[in-house]
Scaffold this motif. Structure first.
Motif, PDB file in Angstrom:
ATOM      1  N   GLY A  43     -31.047   0.589 -76.947  1.00 28.92           N
ATOM      2  CA  GLY A  43     -32.044  -0.325 -77.626  1.00 28.92           C
ATOM      3  C   GLY A  43     -32.868   0.124 -78.470  1.00 28.92           C
ATOM      4  N   ALA A  44     -33.925  -1.197 -78.984  1.00 30.84           N
ATOM      5  CA  ALA A  44     -34.784  -0.735 -79.449  1.00 30.84           C
ATOM      6  C   ALA A  44     -35.719  -0.583 -78.646  1.00 30.84           C
ATOM      7  N   PRO A  45     -36.453   0.027 -78.646  1.00 27.57           N
ATOM      8  CA  PRO A  45     -37.576   0.781 -77.793  1.00 27.57           C
ATOM      9  C   PRO A  45     -38.816  -0.299 -77.577  1.00 27.57           C
ATOM     10  N   VAL A  46     -39.141  -0.337 -75.940  1.00 30.46           N
ATOM     11  CA  VAL A  46     -40.658  -0.958 -75.498  1.00 30.46           C
ATOM     12  C   VAL A  46     -41.255  -0.011 -75.020  1.00 30.46           C
ATOM     13  N   ARG A  47     -42.463  -0.262 -75.766  1.00 32.25           N
ATOM     14  CA  ARG A  47     -43.796   0.168 -75.211  1.00 32.25           C
ATOM     15  C   ARG A  47     -44.579  -0.846 -74.246  1.00 32.25           C
ATOM     16  N   ASP A  48     -45.171  -0.389 -73.370  1.00 26.48           N
ATOM     17  CA  ASP A  48     -45.885  -1.501 -71.851  1.00 26.48           C
ATOM     18  C   ASP A  48     -45.765  -0.723 -71.283  1.00 26.48           C
ATOM     19  N   HIS A  49     -47.185  -1.606 -70.745  1.00 24.33           N
ATOM     20  CA  HIS A  49     -47.941  -0.705 -69.289  1.00 24.33           C
ATOM     21  C   HIS A  49     -46.747  -1.184 -67.979  1.00 24.33           C
ATOM     22  N   TRP A  50     -45.933  -0.177 -67.869  1.00 20.01           N
ATOM     23  CA  TRP A  50     -45.302  -0.190 -66.418  1.00 20.01           C
ATOM     24  C   TRP A  50     -45.417  -0.861 -65.317  1.00 20.01           C
ATOM     25  N   LEU A  51     -45.147  -1.390 -64.143  1.00 19.26           N
ATOM     26  CA  LEU A  51     -45.904  -1.562 -62.943  1.00 19.26           C
ATOM     27  C   LEU A  51     -44.915  -0.533 -62.222  1.00 19.26           C
ATOM     28  N   VAL A  52     -44.544   0.089 -61.448  1.00 19.18           N
ATOM     29  CA  VAL A  52     -44.126   1.549 -60.771  1.00 19.18           C
ATOM     30  C   VAL A  52     -43.931   0.709 -59.535  1.00 19.18           C
ATOM     31  N   LEU A  53     -42.957  -0.388 -59.228  1.00 22.13           N
ATOM     32  CA  LEU A  53     -42.629  -0.698 -58.162  1.00 22.13           C
ATOM     33  C   LEU A  53     -41.492  -0.486 -57.245  1.00 22.13           C
ATOM     34  N   ALA A  54     -40.785   0.432 -57.057  1.00 24.87           N
ATOM     35  CA  ALA A  54     -40.278   0.598 -55.984  1.00 24.87           C
ATOM     36  C   ALA A  54     -39.766   2.292 -56.419  1.00 24.87           C
ATOM     37  N   GLN A  55     -38.866   2.696 -55.641  1.00 25.45           N
ATOM     38  CA  GLN A  55     -38.087   3.903 -55.611  1.00 25.45           C
ATOM     39  C   GLN A  55     -37.548   4.943 -54.787  1.00 25.45           C
ATOM     40  N   TYR A  56     -36.408   4.897 -54.730  1.00 26.50           N
ATOM     41  CA  TYR A  56     -35.297   5.515 -53.330  1.00 26.50           C
ATOM     42  C   TYR A  56     -34.487   6.376 -53.992  1.00 26.50           C
ATOM     43  N   ASP A  57     -34.072   6.579 -53.417  1.00 26.59           N
ATOM     44  CA  ASP A  57     -32.826   7.818 -53.013  1.00 26.59           C
ATOM     45  C   ASP A  57     -31.382   7.741 -52.877  1.00 26.59           C
ATOM     46  N   THR A  58     -30.253   7.347 -52.949  1.00 26.22           N
ATOM     47  CA  THR A  58     -29.054   7.179 -52.864  1.00 26.22           C
ATOM     48  C   THR A  58     -28.097   8.684 -52.746  1.00 26.22           C
ATOM     49  N   SER A  59     -26.519   9.016 -51.589  1.00 24.49           N
ATOM     50  CA  SER A  59     -26.872  10.794 -52.050  1.00 24.49           C
ATOM     51  C   SER A  59     -24.434  10.210 -51.677  1.00 24.49           C
ATOM     52  N   ASP A  60     -24.237  10.518 -52.227  1.00 27.39           N
ATOM     53  CA  ASP A  60     -22.325  10.142 -52.165  1.00 27.39           C
ATOM     54  C   ASP A  60     -21.834  12.035 -50.790  1.00 27.39           C
ATOM     55  N   GLY A  61     -23.132  12.223 -50.523  1.00 26.46           N
ATOM     56  CA  GLY A  61     -22.412  14.077 -50.207  1.00 26.46           C
ATOM     57  C   GLY A  61     -22.278  15.042 -51.736  1.00 26.46           C
ATOM     58  N   ARG A  62     -22.623  14.154 -52.370  1.00 21.76           N
ATOM     59  CA  ARG A  62     -22.696  15.377 -54.093  1.00 21.76           C
ATOM     60  C   ARG A  62     -23.150  15.217 -54.731  1.00 21.76           C
ATOM     61  N   LEU A  63     -24.017  14.401 -55.061  1.00 19.78           N
ATOM     62  CA  LEU A  63     -24.976  13.472 -56.072  1.00 19.78           C
ATOM     63  C   LEU A  63     -26.389  12.918 -55.563  1.00 19.78           C
ATOM     64  N   THR A  64     -27.247  13.039 -55.544  1.00 15.25           N
ATOM     65  CA  THR A  64     -27.995  12.088 -54.692  1.00 15.25           C
ATOM     66  C   THR A  64     -28.850  11.250 -56.168  1.00 15.25           C
ATOM     67  N   THR A  65     -28.501   9.947 -56.664  1.00 11.02           N
ATOM     68  CA  THR A  65     -29.289   9.125 -57.374  1.00 11.02           C
ATOM     69  C   THR A  65     -30.703   8.973 -57.218  1.00 11.02           C
ATOM     70  N   ARG A  66     -31.472   8.347 -57.702  1.00 15.96           N
ATOM     71  CA  ARG A  66     -32.967   7.741 -57.283  1.00 15.96           C
ATOM     72  C   ARG A  66     -33.173   6.638 -58.395  1.00 15.96           C
ATOM     73  N   ARG A  67     -33.643   5.636 -58.048  1.00 18.18           N
ATOM     74  CA  ARG A  67     -33.856   4.498 -58.184  1.00 18.18           C
ATOM     75  C   ARG A  67     -34.787   4.757 -58.593  1.00 18.18           C
ATOM     76  N   VAL A  68     -35.624   4.050 -59.778  1.00 19.84           N
ATOM     77  CA  VAL A  68     -37.362   3.710 -59.645  1.00 19.84           C
ATOM     78  C   VAL A  68     -36.843   2.374 -60.697  1.00 19.84           C
ATOM     79  N   TRP A  69     -37.214   1.402 -59.865  1.00 19.52           N
ATOM     80  CA  TRP A  69     -38.228  -0.106 -60.463  1.00 19.52           C
ATOM     81  C   TRP A  69     -39.620  -0.071 -61.146  1.00 19.52           C
TER      82      TRP A  69
END
Length: 473
Positions: A280-306
């Motif tokens: 997509g077209a890049p979006v330059r902005d001031h981004w508010l970091v609202l949340a961050q958390y990890d989930t794991s399925d035993g093989r891979l850890t996924t970090r979600r940052v909103w």
């Protein structure tokens, strides 16, 4: 990369440049596992540390006394973040880096700001700056030559014909996997849902393995989810039928993907496991970091940052992955604002994005993201489902809501009366629920969370009296 708004690297010793100190919760989000979290917490006091300091623009360093005669040299660049420690640990970050960050977050006297980095720390920080500058120059050259095949990229140019043949072979493999999964679903419904409980998980895992062989990891994940439903408690037949229907819908959508509108087709490709590029077209902005958390399925850890764009009013999801017990590399301080460029991925909703160039240093959030009442959140979730029927949840910001007990659970109710959203059962056992109740004190608050068909999962909150972001994870 660290850059000022003028495009030049800031002086790390400039007292006018100040990196906001993180909270202890934000530091502990970086821990790769519970053991590292506990070990880091024990090192978060001033006792074992000496010669600690911070330069105000992201670098923190210190010497930690260990079992030997020579203390461990630990340096952290919170812009990234990245760290180096002379200890033998292979974890990232190690317990010394976590302890140093906890000390920096909680004791400004022990880790004074505005200092000059010692030579051993400055050497590593300088190497990082040089690599970042080199990478940026290469990127600028690539952007200048964009549109010319192979220009600005090292090595041989890609062979489009070979890439087309590989894509065709993988599509044919996924076709075969989808057809096999359809036969599996038909056999299940023909024999009755009760047979799913009797056959156990092994048959589902075998089917999931065949989807992996078919190069369709998205279908494999859905099959494993189907296999877990019969053991999920009362009412599982209805949930299994619902998940079977969604899986069947995804199968048939893939088998007819050429006839779908492109946004929906991109969503289907992503859902079956074809990882798209951020185009997509890049979006330059001031981004508010609202949340961050990890989930794991035993093989891979996924970090979600909103994050939420202050000018673009766009909410985006940044994903990062870590395998083999390692924490994902991407970590942003929750409650801060970063100036950066994000490039969206294709697909329904276009939520996911790729983090690009960052400019300057993060600053604390001074006001929560805009939101609305419960009814507006439900409308947004409903519209998102039209674009992506397999959507588990949608980001929403609820304003003027009050957390109140309801039956055996809790809900977020409009303070002015009217609609209410149940809090998802998975969030009821988390300490964040009581943190939210304490923040509210019976009064209205602003809550950011993920809204799904089982309710809302609160991720962050703000009170009317303070702009401070309160993480709820």
């Amino acid at each position: 990369m660290l850059r000022s708004n003028g495009g030049e690297s800031p002086d790390r010793c400039d007292p006018a440049v100040r990196m906001p100190r993180w909270s202890a919760d934000q530091v502990l989000l970086l821990a790769p596992d519970p053991a590292s979290r506990a070990a880091g917490a024990r090192l978060g006091a001033s006792g074992p540390w000496s010669a600690a300091g911070a330069d105000g623009s992201g670098a923190v360093w210190g010497l930690c006394k260990g079992g030997g005669r020579t203390p461990y040299r630990t340096v952290v660049d919170t812009i990234g973040p990245a760290c180096r420690c002379s200890c033998p640990s292979r974890k990232f970050p190690c317990k010394h880096a976590l302890g140093l960050l906890l000390l920096w977050a909680g004791d400004e006297r022990a880790v004074p700001g505005g200092a000059a980095a010692p030579p051993w720390a400055e050497e590593w920080l300088g190497e990082r700056r040089e690599r970042a500058e080199k990478k940026e120059k290469e990127g600028e050259g690539d952007r200048e030559d964009r549109g010319q095949p192979g220009a600005g990229r090292p090595g041989r140019p890609a062979d489009p014909e070979a890439a087309r043949r590989r894509a065709q072979r993988r599509a044919a493999s996924i076709d075969a996997g989808a057809a096999e999964l359809e036969r599996r679903l038909a056999d299940l419904l023909r024999g009755g849902l009760a047979s799913a409980e009797q056959s156990g998980y092994g048959l589902w895992e075998e089917t999931a393995a065949r989807m992996v062989d078919a190069q369709a990891p998205g279908l494999a994940a859905r099959v494993r989810e189907l296999g877990s439903v019969p053991g999920s408690g009362p009412g599982w037949p209805a949930r299994l039928l619902e998940e079977c229907a969604l899986t069947h819908l995804l199968d048939t959508a893939w088998l007819g993907v050429e006839r779908l509108p492109e946004p929906l087709a991109a969503t289907v490709r992503t859902r079956v496991g074809l990882a798209p590029a951020a185009t997509g077209a890049p979006v330059r902005d001031h981004w508010l970091v609202l949340a961050q958390y990890d989930t794991s399925d035993g093989r891979l850890t996924t970090r979600r940052v909103w994050v939420h764009g202050r000018s673009s009013a766009r909410t985006a999801l940044l994903l990062s992955f870590g395998g083999g017990g390692r924490a994902p590399r991407l970590a942003l301080p929750v409650g801060s604002v970063i100036e950066a460029e994000l490039t969206p991925y294709p697909g329904g909703g276009r939520l996911r994005a790729e983090l690009g160039e960052r400019v300057g240093v993060p600053v604390p959030i001074d006001t929560p993201p805009p939101g609305g009442p419960v009814a507006s959140a439900l409308d947004a979730y409903g519209r998102a489902l039209c674009d992506d029927p397999w959507l588990d949840s949608w980001p929403v910001t609820l304003t003027e809501v009050v957390p109140v007990p309801h039956g055996t659970g809790w809900q977020l109710a409009d303070a002015a009366g009217g609609a209410a959203l149940p809090i998802a059962s998975s969030a009821l056992s988390r300490p964040g629920l009581w943190r939210l109740a304490a923040l509210s004190g019976g009064g209205p608050v602003t809550v950011f969370g993920e809204c799904g068909h089982r309710g809302v999962t609160p991720l962050a909150a703000w009170s009317p009296d303070s702009p401070e972001t309160v993480p709820l994870l």
